[in-house]
Design a protein around this motif. Structure first.
Motif, PDB file in Angstrom:
ATOM      1  N   HIS A 194      -7.118   0.064   9.117  1.00  0.00           N
ATOM      2  CA  HIS A 194      -6.127   1.037   8.832  1.00  0.00           C
ATOM      3  C   HIS A 194      -5.128   1.109   7.901  1.00  0.00           C
ATOM      4  O   HIS A 194      -4.005   1.838   8.179  1.00  0.00           O
ATOM      5  CB  HIS A 194      -5.322   0.995  10.390  1.00  0.00           C
ATOM      6  N   LEU A 195      -5.468   0.554   6.731  1.00  0.00           N
ATOM      7  CA  LEU A 195      -4.506   0.262   5.645  1.00  0.00           C
ATOM      8  C   LEU A 195      -5.045   1.362   4.511  1.00  0.00           C
ATOM      9  O   LEU A 195      -5.902   1.460   4.110  1.00  0.00           O
ATOM     10  CB  LEU A 195      -4.310  -1.115   5.166  1.00  0.00           C
ATOM     11  N   SER A 196      -4.055   2.194   4.056  1.00  0.00           N
ATOM     12  CA  SER A 196      -4.228   2.830   2.817  1.00  0.00           C
ATOM     13  C   SER A 196      -3.618   2.248   1.441  1.00  0.00           C
ATOM     14  O   SER A 196      -2.904   1.382   1.829  1.00  0.00           O
ATOM     15  CB  SER A 196      -3.713   4.348   3.005  1.00  0.00           C
ATOM     16  N   VAL A 197      -4.145   2.572   0.339  1.00  0.00           N
ATOM     17  CA  VAL A 197      -3.687   1.865  -0.826  1.00  0.00           C
ATOM     18  C   VAL A 197      -2.871   2.960  -1.694  1.00  0.00           C
ATOM     19  O   VAL A 197      -3.591   3.850  -1.836  1.00  0.00           O
ATOM     20  CB  VAL A 197      -4.719   1.294  -1.531  1.00  0.00           C
ATOM     21  N   TYR A 198      -1.834   2.699  -1.966  1.00  0.00           N
ATOM     22  CA  TYR A 198      -0.881   3.315  -2.808  1.00  0.00           C
ATOM     23  C   TYR A 198      -0.691   2.627  -4.077  1.00  0.00           C
ATOM     24  O   TYR A 198      -0.572   1.395  -4.135  1.00  0.00           O
ATOM     25  CB  TYR A 198       0.459   3.704  -2.102  1.00  0.00           C
ATOM     26  N   ALA A 199      -0.317   3.441  -5.256  1.00  0.00           N
ATOM     27  CA  ALA A 199       0.059   2.742  -6.649  1.00  0.00           C
ATOM     28  C   ALA A 199       1.761   3.179  -6.553  1.00  0.00           C
ATOM     29  O   ALA A 199       1.943   4.257  -6.408  1.00  0.00           O
ATOM     30  CB  ALA A 199      -0.729   3.444  -7.467  1.00  0.00           C
ATOM     31  N   GLY A 200       2.461   2.221  -6.793  1.00  0.00           N
ATOM     32  CA  GLY A 200       3.815   2.368  -7.155  1.00  0.00           C
ATOM     33  C   GLY A 200       4.272   2.184  -8.644  1.00  0.00           C
ATOM     34  O   GLY A 200       2.982   2.470  -9.430  1.00  0.00           O
ATOM     35  N   MET A 201       5.281   1.793  -9.055  1.00  0.00           N
ATOM     36  CA  MET A 201       5.464   1.714 -10.466  1.00  0.00           C
ATOM     37  C   MET A 201       4.867   0.337 -11.051  1.00  0.00           C
ATOM     38  O   MET A 201       3.948   0.686 -12.222  1.00  0.00           O
ATOM     39  CB  MET A 201       7.031   1.654 -10.650  1.00  0.00           C
ATOM     40  N   LYS A 202       4.491  -0.568 -10.201  1.00  0.00           N
ATOM     41  CA  LYS A 202       4.131  -1.688 -11.071  1.00  0.00           C
ATOM     42  C   LYS A 202       3.302  -2.330 -10.187  1.00  0.00           C
ATOM     43  O   LYS A 202       2.398  -3.220 -10.477  1.00  0.00           O
ATOM     44  CB  LYS A 202       5.088  -2.680 -11.192  1.00  0.00           C
ATOM     45  N   ARG A 203       3.132  -2.029  -8.958  1.00  0.00           N
ATOM     46  CA  ARG A 203       2.239  -2.735  -7.540  1.00  0.00           C
ATOM     47  C   ARG A 203       1.522  -1.783  -7.007  1.00  0.00           C
ATOM     48  O   ARG A 203       1.795  -0.484  -6.797  1.00  0.00           O
ATOM     49  CB  ARG A 203       3.171  -3.711  -6.799  1.00  0.00           C
ATOM     50  N   LEU A 204       0.474  -2.340  -6.177  1.00  0.00           N
ATOM     51  CA  LEU A 204      -0.224  -1.636  -5.370  1.00  0.00           C
ATOM     52  C   LEU A 204       0.564  -1.961  -3.932  1.00  0.00           C
ATOM     53  O   LEU A 204       0.734  -3.005  -3.866  1.00  0.00           O
ATOM     54  CB  LEU A 204      -1.651  -2.003  -5.273  1.00  0.00           C
ATOM     55  N   TRP A 205       0.374  -0.882  -2.991  1.00  0.00           N
ATOM     56  CA  TRP A 205       0.931  -0.984  -1.979  1.00  0.00           C
ATOM     57  C   TRP A 205      -0.120  -0.693  -0.699  1.00  0.00           C
ATOM     58  O   TRP A 205      -0.855   0.075  -1.114  1.00  0.00           O
ATOM     59  CB  TRP A 205       2.130  -0.254  -1.684  1.00  0.00           C
ATOM     60  N   THR A 206       0.230  -1.068   0.536  1.00  0.00           N
ATOM     61  CA  THR A 206      -0.710  -0.519   1.767  1.00  0.00           C
ATOM     62  C   THR A 206       0.632   0.105   2.451  1.00  0.00           C
ATOM     63  O   THR A 206       1.952   0.006   2.314  1.00  0.00           O
ATOM     64  CB  THR A 206      -1.094  -1.302   2.481  1.00  0.00           C
ATOM     65  N   ASN A 207       0.126   0.972   3.606  1.00  0.00           N
ATOM     66  CA  ASN A 207       1.089   1.522   4.523  1.00  0.00           C
ATOM     67  C   ASN A 207       1.719   0.187   5.315  1.00  0.00           C
ATOM     68  O   ASN A 207       0.911  -0.652   5.570  1.00  0.00           O
ATOM     69  CB  ASN A 207       0.543   2.759   5.107  1.00  0.00           C
ATOM     70  N   PRO A 208       2.871   0.237   5.754  1.00  0.00           N
ATOM     71  CA  PRO A 208       3.378  -0.619   6.410  1.00  0.00           C
ATOM     72  C   PRO A 208       3.075  -0.985   7.812  1.00  0.00           C
ATOM     73  O   PRO A 208       2.474   0.272   8.348  1.00  0.00           O
ATOM     74  CB  PRO A 208       5.100  -0.624   6.506  1.00  0.00           C
ATOM     75  N   VAL A 209       3.089  -2.055   8.402  1.00  0.00           N
ATOM     76  CA  VAL A 209       2.885  -2.236   9.832  1.00  0.00           C
ATOM     77  C   VAL A 209       3.889  -2.926  10.607  1.00  0.00           C
ATOM     78  O   VAL A 209       4.328  -3.770  10.187  1.00  0.00           O
ATOM     79  CB  VAL A 209       1.547  -3.239   9.884  1.00  0.00           C
TER      80      VAL A 209
END
Lengths: 300, 268
Positions: free
Chosen positions: B198-213
């Motif tokens: 259920h997690l998507s992957v996003y790119a931020g400025m310096k890090r990769l993120w997933t949607n919060p749980v």
């Protein structure tokens, strides 16, 4: 009567014969057409039932349902063909069958027992299609669970048929029942090995092994001192589909690490004590005295 | 020429000329791929990296690698390299077991090593031809070994309580995991099981993120409620979606309440 009259006389019978032959032909076409439509339809219906129910009931039960539909359908087709199409009166046949069934029942006790055992297996579900089971000395994959027997395929590709009665009575081990298993490796290390160091090394081996599960943690049990050395039970958990990879990699890594850490495997030891020369001389003298005439054994 | 950010250097879509070997590395993963007309070939080398090429030399893959070949009905030079979640749930431990008082909340930051998914682009639909983990993960079992449980990957890095404790990495995605204890008793948290599908992957400025749980614990005898957000976390600045979830989180109250307790081994 002239010759032509003699020849034409049998031909005069043809219209009646022709009519009855025509009747048989029509009946044959009707029965054939009926079977041509009914049998494929039965296959389709039973196959569709299996496909639809597979997800809900599982492979095992959906196969049983398919076979049941097919068997009942076949019986119905046979009944319709015999009674309605061919016009046979089945009442007397059934009456005779009732008497015959008593005789058959006595003769078919084993078969009936297998059928009833099959019903128990169906409801109890100790294993399913595709499971690996061990019955006595036979280990194999369950290919089919039928009315009378269970069919296994061994790992060296032999076909084994086990009557359902045997499956119900015998001890059956379903090796692949649970998703994870523990692989128990008995090890023996030399008496001089430090047990704490050996335990630590075994823990490291499990932690680094690609197939060993992190949880549950491996079991390391110092079992007993035997004539060969310290016996250890090394139990590592793994996913059930990775038996060969886990075993082979663990055996290789254990040998490699033990060699690197200079830990010797245990092997049977025997200590021989050789007596000194004075003792041997005394023993020989005693033996000679015993054998001499007038000695202990000399009077015999 | 616009300089690529560190993340864009790894996770990007670009056209690759045919007949040339290309190398891609992240973590312990080293991949080689090439296009020959309508065919794409890809191989990975996790153990032995090829020798560093001298400046000006074209890289060459080491001998003995196993190549996977894909034949398409079309010729497409465009390849996208996406960060993907591991294909199993993840089990992550806390630094030390901690107890959450009743009616309290706590935020964890879980650093998840991503896999590299190689997708050939043609039209709207990319076709994934390979997916390799950037960090090999150990298998573990979450639950009872006698049936009810999940086969998971174990993450060696622990769940952190502060974002400052998390190291920046181009091949790890940070998953904000909020725990709300709505039980009347303290909740002991030793490990957390994260459903990655259920997690998507996003790119931020310096890090990769997933949607919060968000996990709401209502007691051992009740189901935990797991809510997966549909967007990037607020900590992620200028987010861009790199890879959607394999199974997007369901909406609706009944769908969100799962028969799953991520803190204990009572998985049905």
């Amino acid at each position: 009567m002239n010759f032509m009259a003699n020849v034409s006389m049998p031909l005069a019978l043809l219209p009646e014969t022709r009519a009855s032959m025509q009747g048989y032909l029509d009946l044959g076409w009707r029965v054939g057409l009926f079977l041509l439509i009914a049998l494929p339809l039965l296959y389709l219906v039973s196959g569709a039932a299996h496909a639809l129910l597979r997800k809900r009931l599982g492979e095992h039960r959906s196969v049983v349902v398919r076979k049941l539909i097919f068997f009942l359908g076949l019986t119905a087709i046979a009944f319709v063909t015999l009674h309605h199409q061919l016009g046979l009166n089945l009442t007397t046949f059934l009456g005779a069958a009732g008497i015959a069934s008593i005789a058959i029942g006595f003769a078919a006790q084993t078969s009936l027992s297998n059928v009833i055992s099959g019903v128990f297996l169906y409801w109890e579900k100790p294993f399913e299609l595709g499971d690996i089971v061990r019955v006595g000395t036979t280990t194999g994959v369950v290919m089919a669970i039928d009315l009378m027997s269970v069919k296994l395929r061994t790992f060296d590709n032999q076909f084994v048929r086990l009557p359902n009665e045997t499956m119900v009575k015998a001890e059956v081990t379903t090796i692949s029942k649970f998703p994870v298993r523990r692989m128990d490796l008995p090890l023996v290390v030399d008496f001089d090995a430090d047990p704490d160091r050996v335990v630590k090394i075994l823990e490291e081996i499990a932690a680094e092994n690609a197939f060993a599960l992190d949880q549950p943690k491996p079991l390391i049990l110092l079992r007993e001192f035997s004539e060969s050395g310290l016996q250890i039970l090394y139990g590592v958990w793994f996913e059930k589909t990775q038996f060969i990879e886990t075993r082979n990699s663990l055996m290789r890594e254990i040998r490699q690490r033990f060699r690197a850490e200079k830990i010797a495997f245990g092997w049977p030891h025997r200590h021989l004590s050789w007596p000194d020369d004075a003792f041997l001389a005394h023993a020989a003298e005693s033996a000679r005295e015993a054998e001499a005439p007038g000695g202990k054994n000399g009077d015999r | 020429m616009t300089q690529l950010s560190p993340l864009q250097h790894y996770w990007h879509t670009q056209d690759y000329p045919g007949g040339v070997d290309h190398q891609w590395e992240a973590g312990v993963l080293s991949c080689w791929f090439r296009r020959d007309g309508r065919e794409w070939s890809i191989a990975r080398d996790t153990a032995n990296r090829g020798p560093e090429p001298s400046p000006g030399d074209a890289p060459s893959p080491p001998a003995g690698m196993t190549w996977e070949r894909w034949a398409f009905s079309y010729s497409s030079p465009r390849l996208e390299i996406q960060p993907a979640m591991p294909d199993r749930p993840l089990l992550v431990k806390t630094l030390t077991p901690l107890r959450l008082p009743p009616e309290s909340r706590i935020d964890f930051y879980i650093s998840i090593p991503v896999s590299a998914a190689f997708c050939v682009h043609h039209g709207d639909k990319p076709t994934e031809i390979a997916r390799y983990p950037t960090t090999p993960l150990a298998s573990t079992w979450f639950g009872s070994p006698f049936g009810s449980g999940l086969l998971c990957y174990a993450i060696k890095s622990r769940a952190k309580l502060s974002l400052d404790e998390v190291t920046d990495s181009t091949h790890r995605a940070i998953c904000p995991f909020r725990v709300h204890n709505r039980d009347k008793a303290p909740l002991l948290i030793e490990s957390i099981c994260v459903q990655t599908r259920h997690l998507s992957v996003y790119a931020g400025m310096k890090r990769l993120w997933t949607n919060p749980v968000q996990a709401t614990f209502r007691g051992a005898d009740h189901e935990s409620q797991l809510d997966y957000a549909h967007e990037a976390p607020p900590e992620c600045r200028q987010p861009s979606l790199l890879r959607p979830a394999e199974a997007p989180p369901a909406t609706g109250f009944l769908n969100r309440t799962l028969h799953f307790n991520p803190f204990t081994s009572n998985h049905p």
